[in-house]
Design an enzyme around this catalytic site. Sequence first.
Site, PDB file in Angstrom:
ATOM      1  N   GLU A 307      16.126   0.764   0.561  1.00 54.00           N
ATOM      2  CA  GLU A 307      16.314   2.112   0.043  1.00 54.00           C
ATOM      3  C   GLU A 307      15.655   2.342  -1.310  1.00 54.00           C
ATOM      4  OE1 GLU A 307      20.388   0.085  -0.619  1.00 54.00           O
ATOM      5  OE2 GLU A 307      18.640  -0.124   0.654  1.00 54.00           O
ATOM      6  N   ASP A 349     -21.970   9.289  -3.301  1.00 48.20           N
ATOM      7  CA  ASP A 349     -23.112  10.190  -3.273  1.00 48.20           C
ATOM      8  C   ASP A 349     -24.073   9.743  -4.375  1.00 48.20           C
ATOM      9  OD1 ASP A 349     -24.722  12.369  -2.681  1.00 48.20           O
ATOM     10  OD2 ASP A 349     -23.660  13.697  -4.051  1.00 48.20           O
ATOM     11  N   ASP A 620     -19.472  14.792  -5.949  1.00 43.78           N
ATOM     12  CA  ASP A 620     -19.200  15.907  -6.858  1.00 43.78           C
ATOM     13  C   ASP A 620     -19.674  17.264  -6.352  1.00 43.78           C
ATOM     14  OD1 ASP A 620     -21.927  15.595  -7.062  1.00 43.78           O
ATOM     15  OD2 ASP A 620     -21.999  15.663  -9.256  1.00 43.78           O
ATOM     16  N   ASP A 624     -19.817  17.102  -0.391  1.00 41.99           N
ATOM     17  CA  ASP A 624     -19.010  15.877  -0.404  1.00 41.99           C
ATOM     18  C   ASP A 624     -17.547  16.140  -0.043  1.00 41.99           C
ATOM     19  OD1 ASP A 624     -21.061  14.057  -1.376  1.00 41.99           O
ATOM     20  OD2 ASP A 624     -20.920  15.157  -3.259  1.00 41.99           O
ATOM     21  N   ASN A 688      20.237 -12.792   4.938  1.00 41.42           N
ATOM     22  CA  ASN A 688      21.661 -12.537   4.738  1.00 41.42           C
ATOM     23  C   ASN A 688      22.265 -11.688   5.852  1.00 41.42           C
ATOM     24  OD1 ASN A 688      22.017 -14.027   2.430  1.00 41.42           O
ATOM     25  ND2 ASN A 688      21.617 -12.322   1.042  1.00 41.42           N
ATOM     26  N   ASN A 713      24.097  -5.272  -2.056  1.00 44.45           N
ATOM     27  CA  ASN A 713      22.799  -4.624  -1.893  1.00 44.45           C
ATOM     28  C   ASN A 713      22.387  -3.880  -3.161  1.00 44.45           C
ATOM     29  OD1 ASN A 713      20.624  -4.089  -0.048  1.00 44.45           O
ATOM     30  ND2 ASN A 713      21.315  -1.965   0.017  1.00 44.45           N
ATOM     31  N   ASP A 717      19.209  -4.766  -5.546  1.00 47.50           N
ATOM     32  CA  ASP A 717      18.159  -3.767  -5.756  1.00 47.50           C
ATOM     33  C   ASP A 717      17.927  -3.491  -7.237  1.00 47.50           C
ATOM     34  OD1 ASP A 717      17.424  -3.378  -3.143  1.00 47.50           O
ATOM     35  OD2 ASP A 717      18.887  -1.798  -2.771  1.00 47.50           O
TER      36      ASP A 717
END
Length: 882
Positions: A307, A349, A620, A624, A688, A713, A717
């Site tokens: 998450e 280019d 540019d 392109d 786990n 958890n 995290d």
Amino acid sequence: MATPPAAHLIARHSSEFGRGEFVDGKHPWWRYPLDKNIAALDTSREGLSPTQAEERLSRFGLNSFRDHPRPHLFLQFIQRFNSPLILLLLFAGAISAATGDAVGSAIIATMVLLSVLLDFIQEHRAERTAEKLKQSVALHATVIRGGKEQDTDARLIVPGDIVVLRAGQLVPADGRVLSAQDFFIQQAAITGEAYPVEKNSHIVPATDELHDAANAVFMGSSVISGQATVLVCATGSQTEIGHVAQAVTERRAETAFEREIRQFGMLILRITIMLVGFVVVVNLIMQRPHLESFMFALALAVGLTPELLPVIVTVTLSRGALRLSGNHVVVKRLSAIHDLGAIDVFCTDKTGTLTEGSIRLECHLDIHGKSSETVLRYAWLNCFFESGLRTPLEDAVLAHESIDVSGWRKLDEVPFDFERRRLSVLLAYHAQDGERRWLILKGAPSDVLAHCTSVCLDPEHLEVSAVPMDAGLLAQVHSQLNSLEKDGFRTLAVAVKEMPLDRDHARLEDEDELTLMGFLAFLDPPKHSATAAMEKLAQYAVKVKVVTGDSELVTEYICKSLKLRVSGVLMGQELAQMDDATLRNRVESADLFCRVNPMQKNRIILALKANGHVIGYLGDGINDAPALHNADVGISVDTAVDVAREAADLILLQQDLGVIAGGVLEGRRTFGNVRKYIMMGASSNFGNMFSMAGAVLFLPFLPMLPVQILLNNILYDLAGTVIPFDKVDKREMTMPQKWDMSFLLKFMLILGPVSSLFDFLTFYLLLHVMHANEQMFQTGWFVESLATQILVIFIIRTSLNSFQSRPHPSLIVISLAILGIAILLPISSLGAYFGFVRLSWPYYGVIGALVLVYLVVVEVAKKIFYTHFEPSMTSKPAFHVQ
């Protein structure tokens, strides 16, 4: 070929006309005689009648790029949620909310919303790109209807209209030239050609390529000089620039980052469904309480869900964007930083990117190839005194040097025209020994040479060094011109003729019996910074390919100047004959793609991506835009046209290509840290959760309460939140980094069970040696589980020996702090709220010994794993530097 019926051709234009092909579909409209175009479009040189124009407007629609309505913004936003990982995270958020974890649910919801919002903004940005394209074409035009000229809104132009074009105007639609006078077009926006091109009515090209269509003009081009009448053959989305607009408004091809996240989401989703389903079935068979079993299964699902992945990705990419901003790079799409680290092919280019983007007079030579100030002086006087609209070549001559014109006086001029391709001025020069009059001429070498009868061997001494032009001298002159052209130069010839003192007017017949003085050589020069940038990309194993609308001679010269060796050249005309499968083979062997139009550039990018490459593209111009849109990373510069800047993901605020190489390293650093989090979660979390699922087979109670799983958890995290600040091993910075789902799966299936093995050993010790009850068991395993997950971070974060790769100090501090919480929480008063009980010190001793042995085994297992399964990477530079 017989002329197709007008009704059929017009019907084809409204549906499949595309590039204006006739019904037989063999060639575009500029390949056919003019009378067939007129007949096919059912018009005349007097133009359409107002009634015909209204009828065709209702049939073909407005002369704009897109007429079909877009879905409502709300629907476009909702569609962004169609992703396996997004759906899995939403499910995890709902479970967190149901189990009372409001904070975790809010975090998940925020990250999902941010991710979807960024995706939505990207699509909306593509819409703005199309709007910029609309603004870049003519808003009003002069048309001939019923034999009379009238001004009209350019959106009301239809196929079959006759349009009048004059200097300074934009071309409002694609069409055939009916008549032209000194008509020059700047069509770099469409074809990439650096120089203005001449357009006429009588030449029918031998190829289908835009560059060879000297009898056609294209929407978005600008008129440099002269005037013309044009038969409109394609409007709106059927024009060449309309195809560009359509390409950039279509949903962008999936980038490497998006593809990898989707694949990872599918992998986690399949594993989650498998484990959760297993737990539910076992608990039902063993007739355990349904609600408790269901909540345990849901907690397992949350435990497996990464998450915080959106948080880790966003923070890591934001740090990368901050670093790049210090190098004057604006990051418009955060995930482009990750893709930049994954690129193994960099396409660019030429004009304005590898070159300065402005034509420059490189040299002024006599017929021996030696620099001559006299040749420059005559050319400069010709440009200075001409009265017509100057071309970029003439501007380059005047910008090269300033010459004193005192003593010179203009008498007359023979202006430039398409047939002669030369311009002459008659000048009077007042010297101390009296006045002399000179006709000074410059123009296309072939046309000038045809009128020269003598050659000046030493321009500094014209009177004594002019000799008749013979076959030997003519061959020498052609050899010199060929040499310049092979080096990519655009050339003009300079010739003079002394005129009688009584001549006040210049006539066309005066342009005979001229003396050739020498040549001017022009070039859009390479950028000085480009060479070092190309060398760095080579060191980082990134293949460089040049994709340009310009000629192969000019491009090969630029590559030679940049010390960029190319192994193969593919021309646009050849590319047009290839199907996609053939092109996919050819793009691998070719490094130079020349004379390609905007959609061919796009095909090259898509072919390379289909071959599994991650592509960066630098451009540019309008031509392109499709390639910038569909590359994994589109890069432009702040001086680019609006359309290119809108389509790009990164904008360079300084014309230093070296920052691209620096950006590649930043992208690889970002990739390395994101991969650390995923590999840690993929192995440790899976181990786990696998242990918990297996424990339900023989334990008379749940191995960990749902709230304890969620707490485990969250704490784990939190340690992952500092991963974006971690250091990345140097060996991971030298090669392109790409996701390999099979590698991740192997890592999960090999190191995850190692964790589970020690979990099961913990179960045995707690149950049969320590004789723990339900609460003691759950508390002891919570401490052991979190300790192993936290400390194994320092092993998994590097493929090297853990003592050879030093982590960031913040990672050490946060990880040890969370480890302290895991140890002290059962002892504190807060522990009771989570179902924990106080553990005696022998428990901590057993857990500590298990953790220590586990870390040693994981280090050994990691070494064995990388020896056999490390992803293969390119072992040598992707191109050679001379």
